[in-house]
Motif scaffolding. Structure first.
Motif, PDB file in Angstrom:
ATOM      1  N   ARG A 233       0.829  -1.197   0.000  1.00  0.00           N
ATOM      2  CA  ARG A 233       0.000   0.000   0.000  1.00  0.00           C
ATOM      3  C   ARG A 233       0.875   1.262   0.000  1.00  0.00           C
ATOM      4  N   PRO A 234       0.368   2.348  -0.573  1.00  0.00           N
ATOM      5  CA  PRO A 234       1.115   3.610  -0.590  1.00  0.00           C
ATOM      6  C   PRO A 234       1.431   4.118   0.814  1.00  0.00           C
ATOM      7  N   GLN A 235       2.492   4.918   0.887  1.00  0.00           N
ATOM      8  CA  GLN A 235       2.913   5.508   2.163  1.00  0.00           C
ATOM      9  C   GLN A 235       2.539   6.994   2.195  1.00  0.00           C
ATOM     10  N   VAL A 236       2.057   7.430   3.358  1.00  0.00           N
ATOM     11  CA  VAL A 236       1.638   8.822   3.544  1.00  0.00           C
ATOM     12  C   VAL A 236       2.711   9.568   4.331  1.00  0.00           C
ATOM     13  N   ILE A 251      -5.697   8.486  11.608  1.00  0.00           N
ATOM     14  CA  ILE A 251      -4.308   8.046  11.506  1.00  0.00           C
ATOM     15  C   ILE A 251      -4.142   6.745  12.273  1.00  0.00           C
ATOM     16  N   PRO A 252      -3.428   5.754  11.756  1.00  0.00           N
ATOM     17  CA  PRO A 252      -3.235   4.492  12.475  1.00  0.00           C
ATOM     18  C   PRO A 252      -2.785   4.726  13.909  1.00  0.00           C
ATOM     19  N   THR A 253      -3.341   3.947  14.814  1.00  0.00           N
ATOM     20  CA  THR A 253      -3.100   4.162  16.249  1.00  0.00           C
ATOM     21  C   THR A 253      -1.636   3.955  16.637  1.00  0.00           C
ATOM     22  N   ASP A 254      -0.913   3.128  15.878  1.00  0.00           N
ATOM     23  CA  ASP A 254       0.479   2.869  16.241  1.00  0.00           C
ATOM     24  C   ASP A 254       1.446   3.879  15.631  1.00  0.00           C
ATOM     25  N   CYS A 255       0.900   4.901  14.941  1.00  0.00           N
ATOM     26  CA  CYS A 255       1.752   5.906  14.312  1.00  0.00           C
ATOM     27  C   CYS A 255       2.007   7.052  15.286  1.00  0.00           C
ATOM     28  N   HIS A 263       4.369   9.568   9.421  1.00  0.00           N
ATOM     29  CA  HIS A 263       4.618   8.649   8.297  1.00  0.00           C
ATOM     30  C   HIS A 263       3.866   7.359   8.584  1.00  0.00           C
ATOM     31  N   PHE A 264       2.981   6.971   7.648  1.00  0.00           N
ATOM     32  CA  PHE A 264       2.187   5.757   7.877  1.00  0.00           C
ATOM     33  C   PHE A 264       1.656   5.218   6.549  1.00  0.00           C
ATOM     34  N   THR A 265       1.200   3.983   6.597  1.00  0.00           N
ATOM     35  CA  THR A 265       0.617   3.345   5.410  1.00  0.00           C
ATOM     36  C   THR A 265      -0.784   3.894   5.180  1.00  0.00           C
ATOM     37  N   LEU A 266      -1.080   4.216   3.931  1.00  0.00           N
ATOM     38  CA  LEU A 266      -2.412   4.739   3.599  1.00  0.00           C
ATOM     39  C   LEU A 266      -3.478   3.728   3.999  1.00  0.00           C
ATOM     40  N   PRO A 267      -4.474   4.148   4.782  1.00  0.00           N
ATOM     41  CA  PRO A 267      -5.530   3.221   5.214  1.00  0.00           C
ATOM     42  C   PRO A 267      -6.289   2.631   4.028  1.00  0.00           C
ATOM     43  N   GLU A 268      -6.893   1.473   4.243  1.00  0.00           N
ATOM     44  CA  GLU A 268      -7.658   0.783   3.194  1.00  0.00           C
ATOM     45  C   GLU A 268      -8.761   1.674   2.627  1.00  0.00           C
ATOM     46  N   SER A 269      -9.295   2.557   3.452  1.00  0.00           N
ATOM     47  CA  SER A 269     -10.399   3.414   3.018  1.00  0.00           C
ATOM     48  C   SER A 269      -9.977   4.443   1.972  1.00  0.00           C
TER      49      SER A 269
END
Length: 322
Positions: A233-236, A251-255, A263-269
């Motif tokens: 998946r793309p990175q944000v 934003i992902p909870t572990d970010c 910096h995090f992986t683009l969510p599925e949505s």
């Protein structure tokens, strides 16, 4: 009444079904399947020793598989199609005392091109590729890059339908690598199928629509470069004015932020719900970019870190030797 005979013209330049090759009881190629469309530029990626050269030699009929079958330009007897194929082996070799244009003509003659026509074409090809001053020079008088270009011209002088290049970029400096890439594109523009093996991912990413990844004698992936990249998946990359607010739920909870950067992986949505949450939550977007994974990232994901590390080491060693 006139009857017509329908001739089946194969769609693929190359097909291989479960081909296997052993040397001294050790598996070198372990059940490889391939389909390579006519008119495409196809890359075979893998580290040295992965089985790339053995696979190419089986496809060409230089060696036979122990199991499985392969078809080259529609024939299960690849050698019978040799006059339609241009092959540049990994081990380069030219007669050092030959003049450059004669070397090109000689290679063409091996594929059925009359020697006189080969000499005529050889001179013209050297002129077209900026080697006009070297036409009458002996091979021993040429630089490494020039000699490799001459051998490549000899590979295509008979105007083959299929070109197979084994590690063609090996030993070339950046300038000559660029020339080779342009030559490959030029052949593909004419409808010629070009297959090349490499351990340098950048060449495949720039040139190829489809690739095969070879690791330990197997092919864990074959298909479009875009399909390989889409496995990740793309990175944000995001910079915000604020560090907290209702937008944090997008934003992902572990970010965790580094300063005001995220910096995090683009969510599925997808990106639209993310943007909406950031704007409506007044995060204060300073910058936002979405980076699609490259082919190197996809290679690591598909083949594993150990294989990717070996690829990087091969590339580094080649750079040191150049």
């Amino acid at each position: 009444m006139t009857s017509s005979v329908q001739v089946n013209i194969p769609e693929n330049a190359i097909e291989a079904h479960n081909i296997v090759k052993r040397f001294d009881g050790e598996l070198a190629v372990d059940g490889i399947d391939l389909k390579i469309k006519k008119g495409s530029i196809f890359g075979i990626l893998g580290p040295n020793g992965a089985g790339k050269t053995t696979t190419l030699r089986m496809l060409l009929g230089i060696i036979d598989p122990d199991e499985g079958e392969r078809f080259l330009l529609g024939s299960d007897d690849p050698i019978s199609k040799a006059h339609q194929v241009g092959y540049l082996p990994e081990e380069r070799g030219l007669y050092q005392s030959m003049k450059a244009y004669d070397a090109i003509a000689f290679m063409g003659a091996l594929r059925g091109l009359p020697l006189a026509e080969g000499r005529k074409r050889g001179r013209q090809m050297m002129e077209n590729h900026g080697l006009g001053d070297a036409i009458d020079k002996q091979i021993r008088q040429l630089s490494k890059g020039m000699a490799q270009t001459v051998q490549l011209l000899g590979t295509i002088v008979h105007e083959p339908d299929l070109i197979i290049l084994d590690e063609p970029f090996s030993g070339l400096d950046a300038l000559n690598q660029g020339k080779l890439e342009r030559l490959i594109r030029g052949q593909a523009d004419k409808g010629v199928t070009v297959i090349f093996s490499t351990h340098v991912i950048a060449h495949a990413e720039r040139l190829c629509e489809e690739i095969a990844i070879v690791a330990n004698g197997k092919i864990p992936f074959t298909g479009k470069v875009s399909t390989a990249r889409d496995r990740l998946r793309p990175q944000v990359h995001l910079e915000t004015r604020d560090l907290d607010g209702p937008w944090r739920s997008a934003i992902p909870t572990d970010c965790q932020p580094l300063g005001h950067n995220w910096h995090f992986t683009l969510p599925e949505s997808g990106v639209e719900p993310l943007l909406r949450a950031l704007i409506e939550g007044d995060a204060g977007i300073q910058s936002l970019s979405i980076e699609r994974p490259g082919l190197h990232d996809a290679f690591v994901h598909i083949a594993g870190e150990a294989v990717a590390k070996k690829m990087d080491e091969d590339t580094a060693m080649e750079g040191e030797a150049a």
